[in-house]
Motif scaffolding. Structure first.
Motif, PDB file in Angstrom:
ATOM      1  N   LEU A  12     -28.248  31.184  49.653  1.00  0.00           N
ATOM      2  CA  LEU A  12     -27.965  31.431  48.234  1.00  0.00           C
ATOM      3  C   LEU A  12     -29.161  31.053  47.369  1.00  0.00           C
ATOM      4  N   GLY A  13     -29.818  29.933  47.690  1.00  0.00           N
ATOM      5  CA  GLY A  13     -31.010  29.537  46.951  1.00  0.00           C
ATOM      6  C   GLY A  13     -32.133  30.542  47.094  1.00  0.00           C
ATOM      7  N   ALA A  47     -21.313  32.809  41.231  1.00  0.00           N
ATOM      8  CA  ALA A  47     -19.945  32.896  41.746  1.00  0.00           C
ATOM      9  C   ALA A  47     -19.878  32.502  43.218  1.00  0.00           C
ATOM     10  N   GLN A  48     -21.011  32.625  43.906  1.00  0.00           N
ATOM     11  CA  GLN A  48     -21.033  32.258  45.325  1.00  0.00           C
ATOM     12  C   GLN A  48     -20.834  30.755  45.531  1.00  0.00           C
ATOM     13  N   ILE A  49     -21.118  29.956  44.501  1.00  0.00           N
ATOM     14  CA  ILE A  49     -20.840  28.519  44.599  1.00  0.00           C
ATOM     15  C   ILE A  49     -19.342  28.306  44.772  1.00  0.00           C
ATOM     16  N   THR A  54     -14.721  27.284  48.174  1.00  0.00           N
ATOM     17  CA  THR A  54     -13.357  27.687  48.515  1.00  0.00           C
ATOM     18  C   THR A  54     -13.238  28.014  49.996  1.00  0.00           C
ATOM     19  N   ALA A  55     -14.253  28.693  50.533  1.00  0.00           N
ATOM     20  CA  ALA A  55     -14.182  29.144  51.921  1.00  0.00           C
ATOM     21  C   ALA A  55     -14.344  28.006  52.919  1.00  0.00           C
ATOM     22  N   GLY A  75     -17.244  37.628  49.144  1.00  0.00           N
ATOM     23  CA  GLY A  75     -18.300  37.178  48.245  1.00  0.00           C
ATOM     24  C   GLY A  75     -19.628  37.850  48.531  1.00  0.00           C
ATOM     25  N   VAL A  76     -19.962  37.986  49.806  1.00  0.00           N
ATOM     26  CA  VAL A  76     -21.237  38.612  50.184  1.00  0.00           C
ATOM     27  C   VAL A  76     -21.254  40.084  49.784  1.00  0.00           C
TER      28      VAL A  76
END
Length: 231
Positions: A12-13, A47-49, A54-55, A75-76
Motif C-alpha cells: 500500500l505504501g 480506504a485500503q487501511i 477489517t480483513a 479492496g484490491v
C-alpha cells in the motif's frame, strides 16, 4: 498471517508513492478533472487501511483471518479500477466534462462499499456458524474421549469387548448435538459417569449392565438424530 499483513502495508505504501509520482510527474493538465481524479484515487488508497484492518485484524482465530481474504480482494479490485480510471481521466482532462469522472467515481465507491459490507457480513456468518458447530460437537467429543478412557482404565477381561464396542459406537455416532438431544445426552452422560466408577472398582456385572444400558441410550440418541434431520 502476520507476514502477509506486513506485505499488504508495504504494498500500500509503494502504491501511494508510485501513484503520486505518476500523477505529478507526467504532464497531465491540472484541470478540475485532474483534481477530482486525484481526490478519489487518494480515497481509494486510504480506504485500503480500513480494508486491511477489517480483513486481517478484526475477528479472532486463524479461520477468521483466512476468511478476510475476500474482503481484501474486493479492496484490491476497487483500488485497481479507481487508480487506472483516475490516470485515464487525468490524461483526458481537457476532453471530458468534470461531471463524467465524478459520477463514475461515486458509483464505483458505492459499489465497493456495498461489496465490503456484503463480504464482511458473509465472513461473520461463516465464522459464527463454525463456532456454533464447534460448540455443538463438543459434548459428543467429550463422550468419545470418555469411552476411550474407559477402555484404557478397564482391568476386567470379560468387560474389555463391551467397553471397546461402546467406545467404537460413540466414535461413529453423529457428533452434532442440539436442544432436542439434551435430555437423552444427559442420560448418556450419567451412564458414562456410573460406568467410570464401576470400571475403577472393577465390578464386572455392573460394568456389563451399564455398557448395555449406555448402548441402548446411544441407540436412542442416534435414532433421534436421524429423525431430526429427516424433518
Amino acid at each position: 498471517m502476520k507476514k502477509n499483513t506486513i506485505r499488504w502495508w508495504v504494498l500500500l505504501g509503494v502504491v501511494l508513492v508510485v501513484y503520486n509520482v505518476l500523477a505529478f510527474a507526467l504532464p497531465f493538465p491540472k484541470t478540475a478533472v485532474f483534481a477530482v481524479s486525484y481526490l478519489f484515487s487518494m480515497i481509494a488508497i486510504l480506504a485500503q487501511i480500513y480494508v486491511i484492518r477489517t480483513a486481517f485484524y478484526r475477528g479472532e482465530g486463524v479461520k477468521s483471518k483466512f476468511y478476510g481474504f475476500p474482503i481484501a480482494k474486493v479492496g484490491v479490485i476497487y483500488l485497481a479500477i479507481q487508480l487506472i480510471g483516475g490516470l485515464v481521466f487525468m490524461a483526458l482532462g481537457l476532453a471530458v466534462p468534470v461531471w463524467l469522472p465524478l459520477v463514475l467515481y461515486v458509483v464505483l465507491l458505492g459499489i465497493a462499499v456495498a461489496g465490503f459490507v456484503a463480504v464482511d457480513a458473509a465472513r461473520d456468518e461463516v465464522v459464527r456458524q463454525e463456532v456454533k458447530l464447534e460448540k455443538n460437537v463438543s459434548r459428543m467429543r467429550e463422550f468419545q474421549a470418555k469411552g476411550q478412557a474407559l477402555v484404557a482404565l478397564n482391568k476386567v477381561p470379560e468387560a474389555a469387548r463391551p467397553l471397546e464396542k461402546l467406545a467404537e459406537n460413540l466414535r461413529f455416532s453423529d457428533p452434532v448435538s442440539n436442544e432436542a438431544l439434551a435430555e437423552i445426552e444427559d442420560r448418556l452422560a450419567e451412564c458414562l459417569a456410573q460406568l467410570q466408577s464401576e470400571v475403577a472398582a472393577q465390578k464386572k456385572e455392573q460394568i456389563l449392565s451399564l455398557c448395555q444400558q449406555a448402548e441402548q441410550v446411544l441407540a436412542e440418541r442416534n435414532q433421534l438424530c436421524k429423525l431430526s434431520k429427516a424433518k
